[in-house]
Each structure stands twice: as structure tokens, then as C-alpha cells.
Write an enzyme that holds these catalytic residues in place. Structure first.
Site, PDB file in Angstrom:
ATOM      1  N   SER A 127       4.963   8.592  -3.817  1.00 37.11           N
ATOM      2  CA  SER A 127       5.070   9.338  -2.556  1.00 37.11           C
ATOM      3  C   SER A 127       5.249  10.829  -2.824  1.00 37.11           C
ATOM      4  CB  SER A 127       6.288   8.822  -1.794  1.00 37.11           C
ATOM      5  OG  SER A 127       6.633   9.710  -0.760  1.00 37.11           O
ATOM      6  N   TYR A 151      14.814   6.527  -1.049  1.00 36.67           N
ATOM      7  CA  TYR A 151      13.385   6.176  -1.018  1.00 36.67           C
ATOM      8  C   TYR A 151      12.651   6.925  -2.133  1.00 36.67           C
ATOM      9  CZ  TYR A 151       8.509   6.363   0.475  1.00 36.67           C
ATOM     10  OH  TYR A 151       7.126   6.320   0.506  1.00 36.67           O
TER      11      TYR A 151
HETATM   12  N1  LIG Z   1       2.039   6.130   5.059  1.00 33.12           N
HETATM   13  C1  LIG Z   1       2.400   7.213   4.381  1.00 33.12           C
HETATM   14  O1  LIG Z   1       2.252   8.349   4.857  1.00 33.12           O
HETATM   15  C2  LIG Z   1       2.989   7.092   3.002  1.00 33.12           C
HETATM   16  C3  LIG Z   1       3.400   8.270   2.346  1.00 33.12           C
HETATM   17  C4  LIG Z   1       3.935   8.169   1.062  1.00 33.12           C
HETATM   18  C5  LIG Z   1       4.017   6.944   0.433  1.00 33.12           C
HETATM   19  N2  LIG Z   1       3.624   5.813   1.090  1.00 33.12           N
HETATM   20  C6  LIG Z   1       3.756   4.530   0.383  1.00 33.12           C
HETATM   21  O2  LIG Z   1       2.534   3.814   0.467  1.00 33.12           O
HETATM   22  C7  LIG Z   1       2.799   2.397   0.544  1.00 33.12           C
HETATM   23  C8  LIG Z   1       2.177   1.821   1.807  1.00 33.12           C
HETATM   24  O3  LIG Z   1       2.735   2.511   2.924  1.00 33.12           O
HETATM   25  P1  LIG Z   1       2.381   2.146   4.419  1.00 33.12           P
HETATM   26  O4  LIG Z   1       2.465   3.395   5.204  1.00 33.12           O
HETATM   27  O5  LIG Z   1       1.160   1.310   4.463  1.00 33.12           O
HETATM   28  O6  LIG Z   1       3.666   1.259   4.793  1.00 33.12           O
HETATM   29  P2  LIG Z   1       3.767  -0.091   5.645  1.00 33.12           P
HETATM   30  O7  LIG Z   1       5.222  -0.285   5.901  1.00 33.12           O
HETATM   31  O8  LIG Z   1       2.843  -0.024   6.792  1.00 33.12           O
HETATM   32  O9  LIG Z   1       3.243  -1.181   4.619  1.00 33.12           O
HETATM   33  C9  LIG Z   1       4.048  -1.836   3.677  1.00 33.12           C
HETATM   34  C10 LIG Z   1       3.817  -3.324   3.802  1.00 33.12           C
HETATM   35  O10 LIG Z   1       4.578  -3.968   2.792  1.00 33.12           O
HETATM   36  C11 LIG Z   1       5.099  -5.180   3.327  1.00 33.12           C
HETATM   37  N3  LIG Z   1       6.271  -5.576   2.556  1.00 33.12           N
HETATM   38  C12 LIG Z   1       7.520  -5.036   2.597  1.00 33.12           C
HETATM   39  N4  LIG Z   1       8.338  -5.704   1.772  1.00 33.12           N
HETATM   40  C13 LIG Z   1       7.590  -6.673   1.179  1.00 33.12           C
HETATM   41  C14 LIG Z   1       7.882  -7.699   0.240  1.00 33.12           C
HETATM   42  N5  LIG Z   1       9.101  -7.861  -0.259  1.00 33.12           N
HETATM   43  N6  LIG Z   1       6.882  -8.555  -0.133  1.00 33.12           N
HETATM   44  C15 LIG Z   1       5.632  -8.408   0.387  1.00 33.12           C
HETATM   45  N7  LIG Z   1       5.304  -7.464   1.301  1.00 33.12           N
HETATM   46  C16 LIG Z   1       6.277  -6.605   1.678  1.00 33.12           C
HETATM   47  C17 LIG Z   1       5.431  -4.847   4.770  1.00 33.12           C
HETATM   48  O11 LIG Z   1       5.504  -5.999   5.598  1.00 33.12           O
HETATM   49  C18 LIG Z   1       4.285  -3.908   5.150  1.00 33.12           C
HETATM   50  O12 LIG Z   1       3.250  -4.612   5.791  1.00 33.12           O
HETATM   51  C19 LIG Z   1       4.313   2.273   0.479  1.00 33.12           C
HETATM   52  O13 LIG Z   1       4.701   2.125  -0.866  1.00 33.12           O
HETATM   53  C20 LIG Z   1       4.812   3.620   0.966  1.00 33.12           C
HETATM   54  O14 LIG Z   1       6.090   3.910   0.486  1.00 33.12           O
HETATM   55  C21 LIG Z   1       3.107   5.856   2.357  1.00 33.12           C
END
Ligand SMILES: NC(=O)c1ccc[n+]([C@@H]2O[C@H](COP(=O)([O-])OP(=O)(O)OC[C@H]3O[C@@H](n4cnc5c(N)ncnc54)[C@H](O)[C@@H]3O)[C@@H](O)[C@H]2O)c1
Length: 317
Positions: A127, A151
Site C-alpha cells: 500500500s 495497517y
Molecule cells: N483499494 C485501495 O485503494 C487500496 C490501496 C492500497 C492497498 N490496497 C490493498 O489491496 C488489497 C485489495 O484491496 P481492496 O480495496 O480490494 O479491499 P477489499 O476489502 O475490497 O478486498 C479484500 C477482500 O479480502 C477478503 N478477505 C478478508 N479477510 C480474508 C481472509 N481471512 N480470507 C480470505 N479472504 C479475506 C474480503 O472479504 C474482501 O473481499 C488489500 O490488500 C488492500 O490492503 C488497496
């Protein structure tokens, strides 16, 4: 090539699966339908994916070591893309242990499977938060990391674990530092979807840090194209890439622009303790590796996302 996407019911996981299925890849998706935000939204995403014959979904928790082990034994995966996580910086002050459970222990379970199953490539989400409050804009991947919340600490540790295992076990890791990804099917706990919801439901929209935040908003379509290129490319060592548009935008400007034609009641409030003032990444490294993109125009995609939000009545989920 059998590709596993963890967190496939999530925003980025779902969008990446759609993109890779278009290119006829066989995709295995897992998710535990975590309750952090609307499970109906997550199920809608998976129902759409299930329409494609090349998609195979399993409801699976990456913290369940035994089931994960059985899954890998059966499916013979080639590439892991780990997007399952507890996301969100503000919630990390409320439930810090969950970040350690999912983002660290869950990640380690996958690393273990990568070792046993001789996985060819392990791509994982880091991130922009790992940089913390650093004003050396645009931030390059080799900047010193300075996480400000649990985080961000969990993501920095992912990078360190990957670095170590690449050396010891020769697993090919690639880390993705996503910068405020937005677009269709976006996360309801993030700025844009909250703004749309406040407008549709006529509720007050709270603007953090008195509107002074700047974010390097990156369109989901661009982010998944970058990941697609990274999947195809060979790397000799653990690499980490910023996934960003190199175009910081002030949050208050976005609200004012939206408010011209779509009235929204808003209130300026003070900065949240877990937040970063400004994010602005450099995407030169991707270009230097021959993985450059033409990035989308922000407002075009912002209003396109709003049209999608209204049409699909996401505010009701
Ligand atoms: N969206 C952004 O702007 C952003 C920015 C920086 C980093 N990220 C990172 O990218 C990744 C995806 O982010 P996102 O925005 O799609 O988030 P999101 O919350 O929409 O997706 C994460 C998914 O992981 C699943 N999950 C959580 N715990 C779990 C477990 N124990 N076993 C299986 N599945 C599990 C959740 O149900 C969810 O569907 C994450 O690692 C997030 O930290 C996202």
C-alpha cells in the site's frame, strides 16, 4: 496458467479477475466474505464472476491453514495474487489485531503454500501507506518507509517477509503499492463511494482534515492493466512497484466539483489520527521496466463511476 486471486470478492480482486478472464486465463478465486463492509456487494461481484466458465470460486479463509493446504493440493496453482486483507487505515485504530491475523498470519500461510507447491510467482498487495508522512513527492519505491498505523505496519512487514523468502526459498515475489484505487465496484468505506452515498441518501458528508487531504487517485482499470503486465514480466529479484497515476487531487476540490450538479450537504471536520496528509507516487519505475501505461483522466472516470453507482443502486446495499 492457473492463477489464484485471494480476496476475489473484494474491489481489486474482482476487477482483476474480470480483466484476466477477458484474456482467457483460468482463474481460481477465494474469499471468506468478511463482514468489514457489505457482504451483499461482495456476493454480487462473485455472482458476476461465476457466470464465466473459466472462473472457479471457493469460500475459503486464508487463516484456515488446513483448508488452504487441501485447496493447494487439489488445484495445482501456478501464480498467487494475494489481495485478501483487512484493508482501511481508520479501522486499524479500532481493531488492530485483525490486521495482524489476516495481513500477517494469513499472508504467511500463503507463503508456506508457495514454498510447498513451488509457486512460480507470488504477487501481493502492499500500500502507499507504507511511506507515511513523507514530502519527497513524487514518492519513489526506494524512499525510506515510515508507517503511521498498524495497517501500514502490516504492509511493510509483508514486504520484508517477501524480501526474506525470495532470498531463502527462491519464491518470485512482486509487491504492489496501490494508491487510492477508485472506480466501478469500488469500496464503500472509501471517500468516493461515501460521497456518492451521502448525495443519494441526502445524508451529511464529513470531509476529513478540513478538506486539505490530497490523494493520488488511480483508476481501477489502469491498476488492473498494470498488474496484468506485471504477471507477464519476469523479474530476477523481489520487486515492489507503485501503482499510482502520479496526479494528486485535493479532496475538497472533488466535493466542490461534484456539488455543482449533485447537491451534497457536507461538514468539514478535523484530521483523523490514522490518516496521511497527502499521497503522490511516482510511476516511473513501471515505465522503466517497460510496463508503462496511459493513465485515465480523473474526472471522466469519477463521473463514469457515479453513473455506474446510481444505475446499480449501490447505495441500497
Ligand atoms: N483499494 C485501495 O485503494 C487500496 C490501496 C492500497 C492497498 N490496497 C490493498 O489491496 C488489497 C485489495 O484491496 P481492496 O480495496 O480490494 O479491499 P477489499 O476489502 O475490497 O478486498 C479484500 C477482500 O479480502 C477478503 N478477505 C478478508 N479477510 C480474508 C481472509 N481471512 N480470507 C480470505 N479472504 C479475506 C474480503 O472479504 C474482501 O473481499 C488489500 O490488500 C488492500 O490492503 C488497496
Amino acid at each position: 496458467m492457473k492463477i489464484l486471486i485471494t480476496g476475489v470478492a473484494g474491489f481489486i480482486g474482482f476487477s482483476l479477475a474480470i480483466q484476466l478472464l477477458k484474456k482467457k486465463h483460468k482463474i481460481y478465486g477465494i474469499d471468506n466474505f468478511d463482514k468489514y463492509y457489505s457482504v451483499s456487494l461482495k456476493k454480487r461481484r462473485v455472482n458476476l464472476l461465476n457466470k464465466n466458465k473459466k472462473f472457479n470460486f471457493s469460500k475459503l479463509d486464508i487463516n484456515n491453514k488446513k483448508k488452504l493446504n487441501n485447496f493447494f493440493k487439489k488445484k495445482k496453482i501456478d501464480i498467487i495474487i494475494n489481495l485478501a486483507a483487512q484493508a482501511g487505515v481508520r479501522y486499524s485504530l479500532i481493531n488492530p489485531t485483525k490486521y495482524i491475523d489476516v495481513n500477517i498470519l494469513g499472508f504467511l500461510n500463503l507463503v508456506e503454500e508457495a514454498k510447498i507447491n513451488k509457486i512460480k510467482k507470488f504477487i501481493y498487495a502492499s500500500s502507499s501507506s507504507v511511506y507515511g508522512e513523507n514530502k519527497n513527492f513524487p514518492l519513489k519505491e526506494n524512499e525510506k518507509l515510515n508507517p503511521k498505523n498498524i495497517y501500514a505496519v502490516s504492509k511493510k512487514l509483508n514486504e520484508e517477509i517477501a524480501e526474506m523468502h525470495q532470498k531463502i526459498d527462491k519464491i518470485n515475489f512482486v509487491g504492489l503499492r496501490f494508491f487510492t484505487i477508485f472506480g466501478e465496484w469500488g469500496r464503500p468505506d472509501m471517500f468516493m463511494m461515501k460521497l456518492f452515498k451521502a448525495h443519494m441518501t441526502k445524508k451529511i458528508f464529513y470531509i476529513n482534515n478540513f478538506g486539505n487531504h490530497e490523494r493520488d487517485f488511480t483508476y481501477i482499470g489502469d491498476a488492473v492493466k498494470a498488474v496484468e503486465k506485471i504477471i507477464k514480466k519476469r523479474f530476477n529479484k523481489h520487486e515492489v512497484f507503485n501503482i499510482c497515476s502520479n496526479n494528486p487531487i485535493n479532496i475538497y476540490d472533488v466535493v466542490r466539483n461534484f456539488n455543482k450538479a449533485h447537491k451534497v450537504k457536507f461538514k468539514l471536520i478535523e484530521m483523523h489520527k490514522a490518516d496521511i496528509m497527502k499521497t503522490h507516487g511516482s510511476n516511473k519505475k513501471l515505465t522503466n521496466y517497460g510496463l508503462g501505461l496511459n493513465y485515465s483522466e480523473f474526472y471522466k472516470k469519477f463521473y463514469q463511476t457515479f453513473e455506474w453507482y446510481k444505475k446499480n443502486k449501490i447505495y441500497k446495499l
